[in-house]
Design an enzyme around this catalytic site. Structure first.
Site, mmCIF file in Angstrom:
data_model
loop_
_atom_site.group_PDB
_atom_site.id
_atom_site.type_symbol
_atom_site.label_atom_id
_atom_site.label_comp_id
_atom_site.label_asym_id
_atom_site.label_seq_id
_atom_site.Cartn_x
_atom_site.Cartn_y
_atom_site.Cartn_z
ATOM 1 N N SER A 269 0.859 -1.183 0.000
ATOM 2 C CA SER A 269 0.000 0.000 0.000
ATOM 3 C C SER A 269 0.892 1.229 0.000
ATOM 4 C CB SER A 269 -0.887 0.021 1.240
ATOM 5 O OG SER A 269 -0.171 0.477 2.369
ATOM 6 N N ASP A 270 0.406 2.339 -0.470
ATOM 7 C CA ASP A 270 1.166 3.566 -0.275
ATOM 8 C C ASP A 270 0.924 4.047 1.151
ATOM 9 O OD1 ASP A 270 2.819 5.779 -0.850
ATOM 10 O OD2 ASP A 270 2.138 5.750 -2.923
ATOM 11 N N TYR A 271 1.585 5.143 1.499
ATOM 12 C CA TYR A 271 1.633 5.616 2.875
ATOM 13 C C TYR A 271 0.235 5.855 3.451
ATOM 14 C CZ TYR A 271 3.296 8.604 6.750
ATOM 15 O OH TYR A 271 3.575 9.151 7.982
ATOM 16 N N ASP A 272 -0.153 5.031 4.426
ATOM 17 C CA ASP A 272 -1.422 5.160 5.141
ATOM 18 C C ASP A 272 -2.632 4.982 4.230
ATOM 19 O OD1 ASP A 272 -2.538 5.553 7.753
ATOM 20 O OD2 ASP A 272 -3.186 7.556 7.171
#
Length: 733
Positions: A269-272
């Protein structure tokens, strides 16, 4: 996936792990033990060095990102080896265009149109980054970018599919090297899967909607080639894609990524981004977000901590099958196996190598070479460039004249601050009399300065030529830096008008991370150099081009528009039923804007040299056999007094097809060094696969028929035309 002893080791670990340890292996967090700079993203799930080390020792962390340094890396790996199962950490970072030594931004490097150069640059960056205790880079960006308002144009290879494909492969090969288990190899991560750059209005993180054909024809090919080149990881797009955010989009992440493209690596996943499924409005809470992400195909949750917090409970109540968790864990462990971390957990953690490789003379020389070859000469009226190194009074004017804070561009947080060469320093070093250069800022980046314009005008009046250093600041491009108006800030435009009014010839040194709208005195300058964010060798590289020590050889990987309102725009747009003619581009009742023609100011592929280049003797066969190839040959002649490098570009157009086709498509290019007064032959070839496209029924194939072909030196529309026919083999069957 690994076989033999490696597979058995992975199976044994999966069988021995608790669900909490499995969730930990699927979690990636900020490296708070060895942070290297300011956090770009919003602060979420904040921790401390001690708390992080405790989690590592407990086996609750699989990987860390955006830290640097061998001493801290060894401390972290030692903590991981104290955990119950002694599974090593993998250490990652956003090494986008350099680590400690900052290279030009990827978009600038793409202007060199040289996959071999890009591969060598990535290899050098990987050697330096791994010397500092890193195993994995969150690069390259392979998003085809057609909207210059989008800030992350700076991080990729521009608007063309073919160039993106070539550089995706080159950068993957460069980062990973011949053997991923070597200490100087970095796992590559082509991103962002998929369609990320097609956001609404060019606005970061906004929604994406497109046809399946557009996705397959434009946005997937660079990923497919990068995976075929061996890339072992990818990062999912932040965005909503046709109503389903990619982080929860099983069609994209499982059916397409793994089913169609055959990807077997790790999807992050990308950040958060998994927590952001709540804000998207498709997850009810954090546990629901974690469930949606892992079932869609997200193996690793970045920074949110949702997997560690919620996977155990989700599995316990049957909301997530343990098989889905185990499959993701196997992929993560296979990644660590591929890097050799189980056999050598302290690989890439040798202080002697760190001292030897960090900012070595070799990597700094290469950074300078890449910077020089990235510069594009957009305009050169009456051959004002190159300037003589003696006997000319030069006024260097603009907020970037002596500025070092905006040399590097986005994603350069690990760079050696203050190490970059500013323009004034680079220019003075090459002048016979350094005092012949007068420097004035004239304005700030966004604001006027007291007496700035008056001092700049006085300097211009006393000079034979003005070098005007204007453009974007380093924080105006990159993630989160979309712009509605992609122009030079108003204060700098006012400075340019005042300086131009003196009558002294002006050469613009444009600093930018995207194609910009140029107007007024900037557009009308005698010469314009696109100098991008060139990294720490900026001043040296620009000075070498300005004074003719090196000749400009770069070409635009993105089209410079006439106006911001044209975006999104690319040279390979499809025609319409009412195309405007070149002779009457503003004729009513045609496809055009009321106040601008449907063309670029400077198109993709444009780039001038200090030579005088022309194409001659082009030969193209009349037909391409169904299983044969079409040979395209010709000559480049240089009638000028200076050596030059030509970029011969081959474009095609399918005249009649079952789906509308682009007006031009780049299919080949070749760089040809042509000495002054000489000529050189070139040859390229095409095959049927180069003519294939996504047809109405969704299949990818070429259709027989007639094609236009163009050879050009400065983008489509600037060269020589020919035609050929693809002939279907009717004898089979």
């Amino acid at each position: 996936m690994p076989a033999g002893a490696a597979a058995r080791r992975i199976d044994a670990l999966v069988g021995a792990m608790t669900i909490e340890e499995k969730a930990g292996q699927l979690s990636c967090f900020n490296d708070d033990v060895r942070p290297v700079g300011a956090v770009f993203n919003p602060v979420v799930n904040a921790s401390s060095a001690d708390a992080l080390l405790a989690q590592v020792r407990a086996g609750r962390v699989g990987m860390l990102f955006n830290g640097y340094g061998v001493a801290g890396a060894r401390r972290l790996q030692s903590a991981a080896l104290q955990s119950r199962l002694k599974i090593p950490l993998v250490l990652a970072a956003d090494v986008i265009h350099g680590c400690r030594t900052i290279f030009p931004i990827p978009l600038a490097e793409a202007a060199a149109f040289d996959p071999d150069l890009s591969e060598r640059a990535a290899r050098a960056v990987a050697r330096e980054a791994t010397a500092g205790g890193l195993h994995w880079t969150f690069a390259p960006v392979v998003d085809v970018a057609r909207d210059q308002r989008w800030g992350r144009v700076a991080e990729g290879a521009g608007e063309d599919v073919y160039l993106n494909r070539l550089l995706a492969v080159a950068r993957v090969r460069g980062f990973q090297g011949p053997d991923l288990r070597r200490a100087d190899a970095m796992l590559a991560t082509p991103k962002h899967f998929a369609g990320y750059s097609a956001v609404r209005g060019g606005m970061e993180y906004a929604a994406v909607d497109m046809s399946e054909a557009e996705l397959r024809e434009t946005y997937l090919p660079p990923f497919a080639d990068a995976f075929a080149a061996g890339a072992g990881a990818t990062i999912a797009s932040f965005t909503d894609f046709s109503g389903v955010p990619v982080t929860a989009n099983r069609h994209l992440l499982t059916d397409m990524l793994r089913g169609e493209l055959g990807f077997t690596g790790v999807c992050v996943s990308d950040y958060d981004a998994d927590r952001e499924l709540i804000a998207h409005g498709i997850a009810a809470d954090e546990a629901d977000a974690a469930r949606l992400a892992i079932l869609a195909g997200i193996d690793v949750s970045m920074q949110s901590g949702l997997y560690t917090a919620h996977l155990p409970g989700l599995v316990a109540r049957g909301a997530v099958p343990i098989a889905a968790v185990d499959q993701a864990v196997r992929r993560v462990l296979a990644l660590k196996e591929s890097l050799g971390l189980f056999d050598d957990p302290y690989r890439s953690m040798d202080a002697r190598v760190e001292r030897r490789e960090t900012r070595s003379p070799a990597i700094r020389r290469l950074a300078r070479d890449v910077a020089t070859r990235s510069i594009v000469l957009l305009k050169n009226t009456r051959d004002i460039l190159p300037l003589p190194r003696a006997g000319t009074r030069i006024a260097l004017i603009g907020p970037y004249a002596t500025d070092r804070a905006n040399l590097y561009g986005p994603w350069s947080f690990a760079g050696e601050q203050g190490a970059g060469v500013d323009l004034a320093t680079g220019l003075r070093a090459r002048l016979a009399d350094p005092s012949s250069l007068v420097v004035e800022a004239g304005s700030g980046i966004h604001d006027a300065v007291p007496d700035g314009i008056a001092r700049a005008v006085a300097a211009a009046r006393g000079a034979d030529v003005v070098l005007l250093a204007v453009g974007e600041a380093g924080d105006m491009s990159g993630e989160g830096n979309s712009r509605v108006a992609i122009d030079v800030p108003a204060a700098q435009r006012a400075l340019a008008e005042a300086v131009a009014a003196t009558g002294t010839p002006v050469v613009v040194l444009l600093r930018h991370g995207r194609a910009l709208v140029l107007d007024g005195a900037i557009r009308d300058a005698a010469a314009i150099l696109a100098t991008w964010f060139l990294g720490e060798a900026t001043g040296d590289a620009v000075a070498d081009i300005v004074f003719g020590i090196a000749g400009p050889s770069g070409h635009l990987p993105v089209s410079f528009p006439l106006a911001s309102g044209q975006q999104p725009w690319s040279y390979d747009h499809r025609s319409t039923g009412r195309p405007a003619s070149d002779a009457a581009p503003l004729e009513g009742g045609r496809a055009r804007w009321r106040d601008a023609p449907d063309r670029a100011l400077y198109p993709f592929g444009h780039g001038l040299t200090y030579g005088r280049l022309a194409l001659e003797g082009v030969m193209v066969g009349p037909t391409m056999a169904w299983d044969g190839e079409l040979l395209v040959e010709g000559v480049v002649r240089n009638t000028g007094a200076r050596d030059a490098v030509a970029l011969v570009q081959l474009y095609i157009h399918d005249r009649v097809a079952s789906r509308t086709r682009p007006v031009q498509q780049l299919k080949r290019f070749v760089r040809v060094a042509v000495p002054a007064g000489a000529s050189r032959r070139f040859a390229m070839s095409l095959r049927r696969a180069d003519l294939a496209f996504v047809t109405q029924d969704g299949s990818v194939r070429a259709e027989p028929g007639d094609f236009d072909l163009q050879l050009a030196l400065n983008g489509p529309g600037s060269g020589l035309g020919a035609s050929f026919a693809l002939v279907e083999d009717r004898s089979a069957g």
